[in-house]
Structures are given as structure tokens and as C-alpha cells.
Motif scaffolding. Structure first.
Motif, mmCIF file in Angstrom:
data_model
loop_
_atom_site.group_PDB
_atom_site.id
_atom_site.type_symbol
_atom_site.label_atom_id
_atom_site.label_comp_id
_atom_site.label_asym_id
_atom_site.label_seq_id
_atom_site.Cartn_x
_atom_site.Cartn_y
_atom_site.Cartn_z
ATOM 1 N N ASP A 2 -0.189 -4.184 -8.442
ATOM 2 C CA ASP A 2 1.151 -3.476 -8.850
ATOM 3 C C ASP A 2 0.816 -2.157 -8.346
ATOM 4 O O ASP A 2 0.012 -1.650 -8.725
ATOM 5 N N ASN A 4 2.779 0.607 -7.246
ATOM 6 C CA ASN A 4 3.531 1.362 -7.416
ATOM 7 C C ASN A 4 2.260 2.245 -8.584
ATOM 8 O O ASN A 4 2.509 3.212 -8.739
ATOM 9 N N LYS A 5 1.624 1.622 -8.704
ATOM 10 C CA LYS A 5 0.527 2.169 -9.685
ATOM 11 C C LYS A 5 -0.026 3.492 -9.369
ATOM 12 O O LYS A 5 -0.770 4.398 -9.906
#
Length: 90
Positions: A2, A4-5
Motif C-alpha cells: 500500500d 498510500n502509507k
């Protein structure tokens, strides 16, 4: 994974100017390049992730927004459909 982290680590560039953050990008790219030449896979991955983080923080610092990102994704989709980077659907 991910990506987005990465948003959780923009504080790494807190207080830095966009120019200082760009210098950080160059520093991380240099370290990445050294590991590529050394062919050290674990360090290539580690430094590559550092490059991604530094670039993300620089783009945020200079004003990247959701619209910019969506425009980029649409461009990648056009590349996939056109075969610009070879046969991506294989």
C-alpha cells in the motif's frame, strides 16, 4: 503493498524548502545508484524505497494533489492500452 502509507511520512520534509527536499531526492538517488552498481539487492530495495519517499515528499512540497495523481494514472492507462511500453498485457 500500500503506497498510500507514504502519506504518513511527509513530516520527514517538515521545515525543508522545496529546494532542500529536492536535494534530498538527489542524495537518495545517488545512494540508490551506488547500490545498483554494487548489485546488493537488499540495499537496492531499501534505497529505492527511500527514493520513492523523498520524491513523494518533494512532489507534495511543490503542490502535488489528488487531481495530479489521477491524471497520472489515466496516462498510465493510456500507455497500457497503446502498448507504449511493450506488451503490458502479456
Amino acid at each position: 503493498m500500500d503506497l498510500n502509507k507514504l502519506k504518513n511520512y511527509t513530516d520527514f520534509s517538515k521545515g525543508a524548502t522545496s529546494e532542500q527536499q529536492f536535494d534530498k531526492v538527489l542524495e537518495e538517488l545517488h545512494e540508490y545508484e551506488e547500490e545498483v552498481f554494487a548489485r546488493n539487492i537488499n540495499e537496492i530495495i531499501a534505497e529505492g524505497l527511500d527514493v520513492m519517499t523523498a520524491i513523494y515528499n518533494h512532489l507534495v512540497k511543490i503542490g502535488m494533489n489528488e487531481h495530479d495523481f489521477e491524471r497520472h494514472i489515466k496516462k498510465l492507462e493510456r500507455y497500457r492500452k497503446s502498448g507504449k511500453y511493450g506488451d503490458l498485457n502479456a
